[in-house]
Design an enzyme around this catalytic site. Sequence first.
Site, short mmCIF file in Angstrom:
data_model
loop_
_atom_site.label_atom_id
_atom_site.label_comp_id
_atom_site.label_asym_id
_atom_site.label_seq_id
_atom_site.Cartn_x
_atom_site.Cartn_y
_atom_site.Cartn_z
N ARG A 96 0.73 -1.07 -0.07
CA ARG A 96 -0.04 0.08 -0.10
C ARG A 96 1.05 1.44 -0.04
O ARG A 96 0.35 2.33 -0.31
CB ARG A 96 -0.85 -0.07 1.17
CG ARG A 96 -2.05 -0.98 1.08
CD ARG A 96 -2.98 -0.92 2.28
NE ARG A 96 -2.52 -1.53 3.07
CZ ARG A 96 -3.01 -1.75 4.40
NH1 ARG A 96 -4.30 -1.20 4.69
NH2 ARG A 96 -2.38 -2.46 5.48
N LYS A 192 -14.82 7.13 -2.32
CA LYS A 192 -14.13 6.92 -0.80
C LYS A 192 -12.90 7.97 -0.88
O LYS A 192 -12.31 8.02 -1.71
CB LYS A 192 -13.73 5.52 -0.62
CG LYS A 192 -12.93 5.40 0.68
CD LYS A 192 -12.40 3.96 1.11
CE LYS A 192 -10.83 4.11 0.87
NZ LYS A 192 -10.06 2.52 1.19
C1 R5P Z 1 -7.33 0.60 0.08
O1 R5P Z 1 -6.97 1.39 -0.80
C2 R5P Z 1 -7.45 -0.84 0.36
O2 R5P Z 1 -7.94 -1.14 -0.94
C3 R5P Z 1 -8.22 -0.99 1.51
O3 R5P Z 1 -9.43 -0.69 1.18
C4 R5P Z 1 -7.74 -0.59 2.71
O4 R5P Z 1 -6.52 -0.80 2.76
C5 R5P Z 1 -8.80 -1.03 3.84
O5 R5P Z 1 -8.02 -0.51 4.93
P1 R5P Z 1 -9.00 -0.20 6.43
O6 R5P Z 1 -9.71 -1.57 6.68
O7 R5P Z 1 -7.95 0.06 7.37
O8 R5P Z 1 -9.97 0.81 6.11
#
Ligand code: R5P
Length: 299
Positions: A96, A192
Amino acid sequence: MKEKLCVLAGPASKDLAKNVAKILNAELIDVELKIFPDGESKVRIDGDLHGKLAVIVQSTYPPVDTHLMQSLFMIGKAVKMGASVCAVIPYLAYARQDKEFLHGEAVSMELVGNLFNSSGAKNLVSVDVHSQMALSYLKIPAYNVSAVPLLANYFKSQKLAQPLAVSPDTGGAARAQEFARNIGTSSIALPKFRDRNTGEVTIDLNAPELKTAKGRDAILIDDIISTGGSIVKATEALLKAGCRKVFVACTHALLLNGALEKIMNAGASEVVATNTVPSQVSKVDVAPAICDQVSKLNE
Ligand code: R5P
């Protein structure tokens, strides 16, 4: 060229490695682990690897750095023992952080990529790597396997009302489309926004995409559930938009800080994940997808 296969069960992925060895009909070699009082790991490969293709299975979920170092120790030693190595890293940590989001941030994935590049591994196989960008730091041949068809299979047997595949963010739109194709329906991606300083997630409740969700069963599909923030906000938005039920599918269920409880409290009906990260919702085995790729590499 076909090489004699063996599968090394990394300490983080013993069960998954067992499934991989079974499908490949390969010898399963155990890896002994000792953790010293200061936190350092020592691994010992208990078998003969000379002249074999060693498939080393080790996911790098938390404790991330410990599992990462263990994978590198195993690869290095397997090469020294005369094997050629296919590194199977089902959950690839640090993917990430594939760019500098805020000035001065280290691009962690660049270093992680370089570690694998110089590890001696011949190639690397991972499952639903967070981004193409992350994969681009690997200079050894690197293959990303999709768990989406396997997750979709799980939902095919459920009785869903007008199912709709939903990505919680636009970055995951292609994943939701793939999921939708596999269960024969349509998909949307929600807008988002994540505050890069606080990590807080918001989803626009008036987004036009949400209009198509009314009266339907939504399946949220994501690569990672970490703190659950993204899925909680997306579940709330979908239920507010009139969804009948919200199901959640993800590849890597890290489930940190009470994520599962928060998601269920937000109104989700079920959370389903793969076994790249062992968890109470790891109901889908990714070994068949990993083995397809490994077999292709050994043709
Ligand atoms: C972000 O772009 C990823 O695809 C996931 O949506 C993200 O890492 C999820 O993290 P969390 O559960 O802390 O929101």
